[in-house]
Design a protein around this motif. Structure first.
Motif, PDB file in Angstrom:
ATOM      1  N   LYS A  17      15.365 -11.114 -18.329  1.00 52.26           N
ATOM      2  CA  LYS A  17      16.005 -12.247 -17.666  1.00 52.26           C
ATOM      3  C   LYS A  17      16.911 -11.718 -16.571  1.00 52.26           C
ATOM      4  N   PHE A  18      16.564 -11.980 -15.351  1.00 54.39           N
ATOM      5  CA  PHE A  18      17.474 -11.651 -14.248  1.00 54.39           C
ATOM      6  C   PHE A  18      17.083 -12.543 -13.090  1.00 54.39           C
ATOM      7  N   ARG A  19      17.839 -12.433 -12.009  1.00 56.36           N
ATOM      8  CA  ARG A  19      17.505 -13.272 -10.870  1.00 56.36           C
ATOM      9  C   ARG A  19      16.126 -12.878 -10.352  1.00 56.36           C
ATOM     10  N   GLY A  20      15.252 -13.838 -10.239  1.00 54.78           N
ATOM     11  CA  GLY A  20      13.933 -13.544  -9.703  1.00 54.78           C
ATOM     12  C   GLY A  20      12.886 -13.258 -10.756  1.00 54.78           C
ATOM     13  N   SER A  21      13.274 -13.279 -12.067  1.00 54.22           N
ATOM     14  CA  SER A  21      12.246 -12.985 -13.077  1.00 54.22           C
ATOM     15  C   SER A  21      11.251 -14.145 -13.177  1.00 54.22           C
ATOM     16  N   GLY A  22      11.770 -15.347 -12.960  1.00 52.04           N
ATOM     17  CA  GLY A  22      10.869 -16.497 -12.950  1.00 52.04           C
ATOM     18  C   GLY A  22       9.882 -16.394 -11.807  1.00 52.04           C
ATOM     19  N   PHE A  23      10.383 -15.896 -10.703  1.00 58.49           N
ATOM     20  CA  PHE A  23       9.539 -15.711  -9.526  1.00 58.49           C
ATOM     21  C   PHE A  23       8.416 -14.716  -9.817  1.00 58.49           C
ATOM     22  N   LEU A  24       8.775 -13.660 -10.567  1.00 56.64           N
ATOM     23  CA  LEU A  24       7.790 -12.638 -10.933  1.00 56.64           C
ATOM     24  C   LEU A  24       6.698 -13.251 -11.802  1.00 56.64           C
ATOM     25  N   PHE A  25       7.117 -14.102 -12.729  1.00 59.04           N
ATOM     26  CA  PHE A  25       6.106 -14.707 -13.594  1.00 59.04           C
ATOM     27  C   PHE A  25       5.240 -15.689 -12.821  1.00 59.04           C
ATOM     28  N   ALA A  26       5.822 -16.308 -11.814  1.00 59.79           N
ATOM     29  CA  ALA A  26       5.006 -17.165 -10.959  1.00 59.79           C
ATOM     30  C   ALA A  26       3.856 -16.351 -10.355  1.00 59.79           C
ATOM     31  N   GLY A  27       4.105 -15.053 -10.156  1.00 56.92           N
ATOM     32  CA  GLY A  27       3.037 -14.173  -9.682  1.00 56.92           C
ATOM     33  C   GLY A  27       1.862 -14.140 -10.634  1.00 56.92           C
ATOM     34  N   VAL A  28       2.145 -14.127 -11.942  1.00 52.94           N
ATOM     35  CA  VAL A  28       1.060 -14.135 -12.939  1.00 52.94           C
ATOM     36  C   VAL A  28       0.228 -15.400 -12.785  1.00 52.94           C
ATOM     37  N   ILE A  29       0.927 -16.530 -12.691  1.00 53.21           N
ATOM     38  CA  ILE A  29       0.220 -17.803 -12.545  1.00 53.21           C
ATOM     39  C   ILE A  29      -0.610 -17.789 -11.263  1.00 53.21           C
ATOM     40  N   PHE A  30      -0.017 -17.206 -10.246  1.00 55.76           N
ATOM     41  CA  PHE A  30      -0.709 -17.139  -8.961  1.00 55.76           C
ATOM     42  C   PHE A  30      -2.017 -16.339  -9.074  1.00 55.76           C
ATOM     43  N   THR A  31      -1.989 -15.234  -9.840  1.00 52.53           N
ATOM     44  CA  THR A  31      -3.230 -14.463  -9.994  1.00 52.53           C
ATOM     45  C   THR A  31      -4.291 -15.271 -10.732  1.00 52.53           C
ATOM     46  N   ILE A  32      -3.865 -16.198 -11.588  1.00 53.04           N
ATOM     47  CA  ILE A  32      -4.857 -17.037 -12.271  1.00 53.04           C
ATOM     48  C   ILE A  32      -5.434 -18.050 -11.290  1.00 53.04           C
ATOM     49  N   LEU A  33      -4.568 -18.558 -10.412  1.00 57.60           N
ATOM     50  CA  LEU A  33      -4.992 -19.656  -9.548  1.00 57.60           C
ATOM     51  C   LEU A  33      -5.883 -19.211  -8.391  1.00 57.60           C
ATOM     52  N   VAL A  34      -5.589 -18.065  -7.822  1.00 60.09           N
ATOM     53  CA  VAL A  34      -6.371 -17.641  -6.650  1.00 60.09           C
ATOM     54  C   VAL A  34      -7.769 -17.229  -7.100  1.00 60.09           C
ATOM     55  N   PRO A  35      -8.815 -17.847  -6.548  1.00 59.88           N
ATOM     56  CA  PRO A  35     -10.157 -17.458  -6.968  1.00 59.88           C
ATOM     57  C   PRO A  35     -10.476 -16.040  -6.517  1.00 59.88           C
ATOM     58  N   ALA A  36     -11.253 -15.347  -7.348  1.00 57.94           N
ATOM     59  CA  ALA A  36     -11.557 -13.948  -7.071  1.00 57.94           C
ATOM     60  C   ALA A  36     -12.284 -13.789  -5.740  1.00 57.94           C
ATOM     61  N   GLN A  37     -12.991 -14.830  -5.325  1.00 61.70           N
ATOM     62  CA  GLN A  37     -13.731 -14.737  -4.064  1.00 61.70           C
ATOM     63  C   GLN A  37     -12.805 -14.503  -2.882  1.00 61.70           C
ATOM     64  N   THR A  38     -11.559 -15.005  -2.988  1.00 61.79           N
ATOM     65  CA  THR A  38     -10.649 -14.887  -1.855  1.00 61.79           C
ATOM     66  C   THR A  38     -10.299 -13.429  -1.578  1.00 61.79           C
ATOM     67  N   ILE A  39     -10.090 -12.644  -2.628  1.00 57.56           N
ATOM     68  CA  ILE A  39      -9.683 -11.265  -2.401  1.00 57.56           C
ATOM     69  C   ILE A  39     -10.843 -10.293  -2.579  1.00 57.56           C
ATOM     70  N   MET A  40     -12.064 -10.836  -2.690  1.00 57.66           N
ATOM     71  CA  MET A  40     -13.217  -9.996  -2.986  1.00 57.66           C
ATOM     72  C   MET A  40     -13.503  -8.947  -1.914  1.00 57.66           C
ATOM     73  N   VAL A  41     -13.518  -9.384  -0.645  1.00 56.94           N
ATOM     74  CA  VAL A  41     -13.902  -8.444   0.414  1.00 56.94           C
ATOM     75  C   VAL A  41     -12.882  -7.311   0.578  1.00 56.94           C
ATOM     76  N   PRO A  42     -11.587  -7.633   0.672  1.00 56.34           N
ATOM     77  CA  PRO A  42     -10.623  -6.538   0.783  1.00 56.34           C
ATOM     78  C   PRO A  42     -10.646  -5.604  -0.431  1.00 56.34           C
ATOM     79  N   LEU A  43     -10.836  -6.177  -1.615  1.00 55.99           N
ATOM     80  CA  LEU A  43     -10.906  -5.337  -2.811  1.00 55.99           C
ATOM     81  C   LEU A  43     -12.069  -4.380  -2.716  1.00 55.99           C
ATOM     82  N   TYR A  44     -13.201  -4.920  -2.289  1.00 56.61           N
ATOM     83  CA  TYR A  44     -14.400  -4.094  -2.144  1.00 56.61           C
ATOM     84  C   TYR A  44     -14.130  -2.950  -1.189  1.00 56.61           C
ATOM     85  N   LEU A  45     -13.540  -3.267  -0.037  1.00 51.56           N
ATOM     86  CA  LEU A  45     -13.281  -2.232   0.959  1.00 51.56           C
ATOM     87  C   LEU A  45     -12.251  -1.231   0.435  1.00 51.56           C
TER      88      LEU A  45
END
Lengths: 299, 331
Positions: free
Chosen positions: B120-148
């Motif tokens: 628990k600290f300032r910004g920890s909620g923000f960090l967890f929002a990152g987890v949710i964000f990884t669930i929400l963004v479809p893999a297709q969006t980051i597919m090409v850069p990941l491949y490269l």
């Protein structure tokens, strides 16, 4: 004494950060960096060269190409969204209904649960796609239909006529008969949702039902007044999960992948993917903002 | 005592309300049975169908009197698929890859989940929002850069310094291992979420008691928290194993040659035709042109690909369902 305890807690806070560290490294290098580069690619023309690749900034033209000159992108995208709009309510209702059923006590419950969670194990884009276009399966199916045995539940034509003649709206009839024909698709997509609902049902305290029974409520009332509000947060969870899950294996994502790895048009593919993401975000935002108003939280 | 209850029963049986209740109960049981049996049948049907097809011979295939049970049971289809697809090797590859990914993902996610539940600290909620964000963004969006990124893989220029050029990890298993170890594999956000929900449900007093007893932070985690988390770990491990096994998106992206089950299934028809004709182009075409034969092969190969999963499921199924109920899958 008090001061020391506080410092221990403070210390522990920072230990917790070590636990997140591997995930955070992945988040930055395998998520944020690709996400930003993908955004950059969508505004550029990407050319793969011998030593890596080169980027030329071309502004919005990838987006324009996807929207206005690509032969099928807009159509497929709309179809995907419509599909999700049609399937999601069915999946939620279906999984809630069967979670309630599976939660009751009856003989063979363990077996029934095992079978109902099979789709969690087997659900996969590739198996489903082979299934759909398979010749042998359709041969056996049609043989079954002509001999009149086996799985001829798909005879919903007569039912449809009956319903329309009795004055039910045609859109509704089409929706319901469509649901019956897509039953396998719906079942195979609702394994995880049934699990989530079932776990939620088990966490409702039995004393609530006892109290209701003493007050003289029927099973129907108990469902709408106790079960439904108690698991309404999970309806939201399942809604989000279902929507995200259906985006993974639909036509649009296949188109995005093919554009990148079959026609090697990486910029266009990135632009398509970003618009796709925007649409998903919009759909999620609308549904969650509508549903979360109705959700009941215990605390 | 016995007499009186019997009498009471007779008395109750005479009333209409009893019979109404009785009929309602049995009607509901019948409806429930039909519904559950029906849906179970729809789920099991494709597997039964595949089993039936896999044991058929070519003669039965063209015999219109054969629908479910073949005249002669044959293992030829299995043998063919077994050889043409190099089944033992592929099975071993898939098994190793899925197990490695499963272990790495579980470890990373259990750590991250605990961190997110307790930090628990300032910004920890923000960090967890990152987890949710990884669930929400479809893999297709980051597919090409990941491949490269994996095609020109480098750690701050270190590999280039040693080898002269960045490593090409495409067509190796490294992309899977790296993404799993860093918690960015298939549906990993969901696992972090599950663990966080679970750990949030564990009272802090347990940890405080351990601290009072003199245990350090890591000892407490290892010997007090982890054993409690076993049910949710079983759930995550099964999910992660199975989804890696079935994943065709990342496997098709990172592996050019079909080395694992999911990527192999997509090309199984062609592989079998090539195998039968001994590589000759013209003959390959003639096999491919018999759609019934190809379809039979496809069905057999899909069956063989999912068979290990079904066997695994038979063993862990009871565990799995129980563990989900106690796992904190529920918020």
């Amino acid at each position: 004494m008090r001061f020391r305890k506080l410092s221990l807690e403070q210390k522990n806070r920072y230990y917790g950060l070590y636990f997140i560290l591997p995930w955070f490294a992945g988040f930055v290098f395998l998520f944020m960096v690709p996400l930003l580069s993908s955004l950059r690619y969508s505004f550029s023309n990407l050319q793969v060269t011998n030593d890596g690749f080169s980027l030329d900034f071309i502004g919005l033209s990838n987006y324009r190409e996807a929207l206005f000159s690509h032969e099928s992108y807009v159509r497929i995208l709309t179809e995907s969204v419509v599909d999700i709009a049609v399937n999601t309510p069915l999946i939620i209702i279906f999984s809630l209904f069967f979670a309630v059923l599976l939660n009751q006590r009856f003989r063979g419950r363990v077996l029934a649960r095992a079978i109902f969670f099979l789709p969690v194990i087997l659900a996969s884009g590739i198996i489903a796609s082979i299934e759909n276009g398979d010749l042998m399966q359709s041969v056996v199916r049609s043989a079954n239909d002509t001999t009149g045995g086996g799985l001829s539940i798909m005879k919903n034509l007569e039912l449809a006529v009956l319903l329309i003649e009795s004055g039910v709206s045609i859109t509704f009839v089409e929706y319901m008969t469509g649901a019956v024909s897509r039953i396998y698709e719906i079942i195979s997509q609702s394994g995880v949702q049934i699990l989530i609902f079932l776990a939620g049902l088990q966490s409702i305290s039995p004393s609530l039902y006892e109290a209701a029974k003493i007050e003289g409520s029927t099973g129907y009332e108990a469902f709408w007044k106790i079960t439904f509000p108690m698991i309404s947060p999970l309806i939201l969870t399942n809604l989000v999960y279902t929507i995200i899950d259906s985006f993974i294996s639909d036509e649009t994502s296949r188109l995005v992948v093919d554009t990148a790895f079959k026609s090697y048009d990486f910029g266009l593919s990135a632009a398509m993917a970003w618009m796709y993401f925007a649409v998903i975000a919009l759909v999620l935002w609308i549904t969650t903002s509508i549903v979360s108003r109705k959700v009941f939280y215990q605390d | 005592m016995q007499q009186s209850t019997k009498k009471e029963l007779h008395h109750r049986m005479a009333s209409a309300a009893y019979w109404l209740e009785f009929a309602k109960k049995w009607l509901w049981m019948a409806v429930r049975f039909v519904l559950i049996f029906g849906i179970s049948f729809v789920i099991v049907y494709p597997i039964l169908l595949k089993l039936s097809i896999a044991f058929k011979s070519m003669d039965d295939l063209y015999d219109s009197t054969v629908i479910w049970v073949p005249h002669t049971l044959t293992l030829d289809n299995f043998k063919l698929v077994f050889q043409a697809m190099n089944y033992p090797q592929v099975l071993l590859n898939t098994l190793l890859l899925s197990s490695a990914v499963m272990l790495l993902q579980t470890v990373t996610c259990v750590l991250a989940g605990y961190g997110f539940a307790r930090v628990k600290f300032r910004g920890s909620g923000f960090l967890f929002a990152g987890v949710i964000f990884t669930i929400l963004v479809p893999a297709q969006t980051i597919m090409v850069p990941l491949y490269l990124q994996f095609k020109n893989f480098d750690l701050f220029g270190l590999i280039k310094l040693i080898q002269g050029e960045p490593a090409n990890l495409i067509n190796t298993y490294w992309p899977f291992i790296i993404s799993a170890a860093l918690g960015m594999g298939v549906k990993t956000g969901l696992y972090v979420y599950i663990f966080r929900q679970f750990f949030k449900g564990i009272p802090r007093e347990i940890e405080e008691a351990a601290y009072v007893d003199g245990a350090g932070y890591f000892t407490t985690f290892r010997s007090v928290i982890l054993p409690n988390a076993l049910p949710s770990m079983v759930t995550v491990m099964l999910f992660s194993f199975v989804w890696q096994w079935n994943d065709s998106f990342f496997t098709n992206m990172y592996l050019n040659e079909p080395k694992v089950m999911s990527s192999m299934m997509a090309s199984s028809g062609y592989a079998i035709a090539t195998f039968l004709s001994g590589g000759g182009q013209a003959e390959t075409a003639s096999y491919v042109q018999d759609p019934f034969f190809m379809s039979m092969m496809m069905n057999t190969s899909v069956l063989m690909a999912i068979l290990p999963l079904i066997i695994l499921y038979l063993f862990v199924q009871r565990h799995f369902v129980e563990s989900v109920e106690r796992s904190g899958l529920v918020g």
